[in-house]
Write a protein that holds these residues in place. Structure first.
Motif, PDB file in Angstrom:
ATOM      1  N   GLY A  34     -13.596  -2.228 -26.468  1.00  0.00           N
ATOM      2  CA  GLY A  34     -14.819  -2.933 -26.082  1.00  0.00           C
ATOM      3  C   GLY A  34     -15.466  -3.709 -27.206  1.00  0.00           C
ATOM      4  O   GLY A  34     -16.313  -4.575 -26.970  1.00  0.00           O
ATOM      5  N   GLN A  73     -22.895  -0.838 -26.521  1.00  0.00           N
ATOM      6  CA  GLN A  73     -22.262  -1.195 -25.250  1.00  0.00           C
ATOM      7  C   GLN A  73     -20.737  -1.133 -25.305  1.00  0.00           C
ATOM      8  O   GLN A  73     -20.078  -1.150 -24.268  1.00  0.00           O
ATOM      9  CB  GLN A  73     -22.709  -2.595 -24.818  1.00  0.00           C
ATOM     10  N   VAL A  97     -18.721   1.367 -22.948  1.00  0.00           N
ATOM     11  CA  VAL A  97     -18.780   1.002 -21.533  1.00  0.00           C
ATOM     12  C   VAL A  97     -17.939  -0.244 -21.281  1.00  0.00           C
ATOM     13  O   VAL A  97     -17.178  -0.313 -20.306  1.00  0.00           O
ATOM     14  CB  VAL A  97     -20.242   0.794 -21.077  1.00  0.00           C
ATOM     15  N   THR A  98     -18.034  -1.210 -22.174  1.00  0.00           N
ATOM     16  CA  THR A  98     -17.241  -2.436 -22.033  1.00  0.00           C
ATOM     17  C   THR A  98     -15.752  -2.115 -22.045  1.00  0.00           C
ATOM     18  O   THR A  98     -14.989  -2.601 -21.195  1.00  0.00           O
ATOM     19  CB  THR A  98     -17.590  -3.434 -23.146  1.00  0.00           C
ATOM     20  N   TYR A 130     -14.291   0.767 -21.364  1.00  0.00           N
ATOM     21  CA  TYR A 130     -13.979   1.519 -20.150  1.00  0.00           C
ATOM     22  C   TYR A 130     -13.832   0.570 -18.959  1.00  0.00           C
ATOM     23  O   TYR A 130     -12.872   0.686 -18.174  1.00  0.00           O
ATOM     24  CB  TYR A 130     -15.071   2.555 -19.886  1.00  0.00           C
ATOM     25  N   GLU A 131     -14.773  -0.357 -18.805  1.00  0.00           N
ATOM     26  CA  GLU A 131     -14.717  -1.293 -17.677  1.00  0.00           C
ATOM     27  C   GLU A 131     -13.472  -2.175 -17.744  1.00  0.00           C
ATOM     28  O   GLU A 131     -12.892  -2.515 -16.707  1.00  0.00           O
ATOM     29  CB  GLU A 131     -15.986  -2.153 -17.636  1.00  0.00           C
ATOM     30  N   ARG A 173     -10.442   0.544 -16.741  1.00  0.00           N
ATOM     31  CA  ARG A 173     -10.495   1.536 -15.677  1.00  0.00           C
ATOM     32  C   ARG A 173      -9.597   1.242 -14.479  1.00  0.00           C
ATOM     33  O   ARG A 173      -9.275   2.154 -13.718  1.00  0.00           O
ATOM     34  CB  ARG A 173     -11.926   1.772 -15.220  1.00  0.00           C
ATOM     35  N   HIS A 174      -9.146   0.032 -14.324  1.00  0.00           N
ATOM     36  CA  HIS A 174      -8.246  -0.293 -13.205  1.00  0.00           C
ATOM     37  C   HIS A 174      -6.790  -0.404 -13.659  1.00  0.00           C
ATOM     38  O   HIS A 174      -5.966  -0.935 -12.925  1.00  0.00           O
ATOM     39  CB  HIS A 174      -8.693  -1.587 -12.518  1.00  0.00           C
ATOM     40  N   LEU A 189     -14.716   5.984 -23.171  1.00  0.00           N
ATOM     41  CA  LEU A 189     -16.103   5.961 -22.723  1.00  0.00           C
ATOM     42  C   LEU A 189     -17.015   6.911 -23.505  1.00  0.00           C
ATOM     43  O   LEU A 189     -18.179   6.588 -23.762  1.00  0.00           O
ATOM     44  CB  LEU A 189     -16.175   6.293 -21.234  1.00  0.00           C
TER      45      LEU A 189
END
Length: 191
Positions: A31, A56, A59-60, A62-63, A66-67, A80
C-alpha cells in the motif's frame, strides 16, 4: 521474510501458516505505493497530516490484494494488521492483544526489528543489541511479549541477517515463482 519464517518455525507454525506469513511479509507494505515520496522519503518527523496519509497504507494494500485468489485470508491479515499494537494503540483498527491475528503479531516483531536495524532517510541503523533492547521495551505495549521473547532468544542463537541471506531463497525451497527475486530485500523507508 526469512526472520519471520525462522520465528514461525520456532513457534511450530504449520507449513500453510508459514506460506501465508511468507507471502504477507513480501506484500505487507504494498500500500505504500500510494504514499507520496515526499512522505516516504522525508528525512525528518512526519506531521500529523502526513501520518494520517501513512496510516492508510495497510488498508490500501489490503484493498489492492483482497480479490487475489492465490492469497489466503491469513496473508491478507498480515498486510492489514501489521501495525496493530498489543495495547490497542495501533492502526488501522485499534485491535488489541490476541484479537490481532497471530501471523500479523509474528510479522510485527520482525518488522520492528528490521525497521530499527536498517538505515532510513530519517536515522542511522541501530546495532542489533540496542534494537533487541528496544523490542523488549515494546513488549506488552506495541508487540506481543511472548513473541518478543522467542525472537530475542532466536537472535541470541545467531540467525544471520545479511543482504545475501535475504536475497537467497529459504533452504530447501526454490525462489517463489509468484514473487520477483529480491523483493524481500528492498528497504522500506518507513515501517
Amino acid at each position: 521474510m526469512r526472520l519471520s519464517l525462522a520465528l514461525a518455525r520456532r513457534l511450530g507454525l504449520s507449513e500453510a501458516q508459514q506460506d501465508d506469513l511468507r507471502r504477507g511479509a513480501y506484500l505487507h507494505d504494498l500500500g505504500k505505493i500510494a504514499i507520496p515520496d515526499q512522505i516516504l522519503l522525508k528525512p525528518g518527523p512526519l506531521s500529523a497530516d502526513e501520518w494520517a496519509v501513512m496510516r492508510q497504507h495497510p488498508v490500501t494494500g489490503y484493498e489492492m490484494l483482497r480479490h487475489t485468489p492465490a492469497l489466503g485470508q491469513a496473508c491478507l491479515e498480515v498486510v492489514l494488521h501489521h501495525h496493530e499494537h498489543w495495547n490497542g494503540g495501533g492502526y488501522p483498527h485499534g485491535l488489541k492483544g490476541e484479537a490481532i491475528p497471530l501471523l500479523a503479531r509474528v510479522f510485527a516483531v520482525v518488522d520492528a526489528f528490521d525497521a530499527l536495524t536498517s538505515a532510513r532517510p530519517y536515522r542511522q541503523p541501530w546495532p542489533e543489541d540496542r534494537a533487541l533492547e528496544e523490542l523488549r521495551a515494546m513488549a506488552g505495549r506495541v508487540l506481543d511479549p511472548a513473541l518478543v521473547e522467542v525472537f530475542v532468544a532466536l537472535r541470541g542463537e545467531g540467525t544471520p541477517v545479511t543482504t545475501a541471506d535475504l536475497l537467497a531463497p529459504p533452504p530447501g525451497r526454490p525462489q517463489a515463482p509468484d514473487m520477483p527475486a529480491g523483493l524481500d530485500a528492498r528497504a522500506e523507508p518507513r515501517s
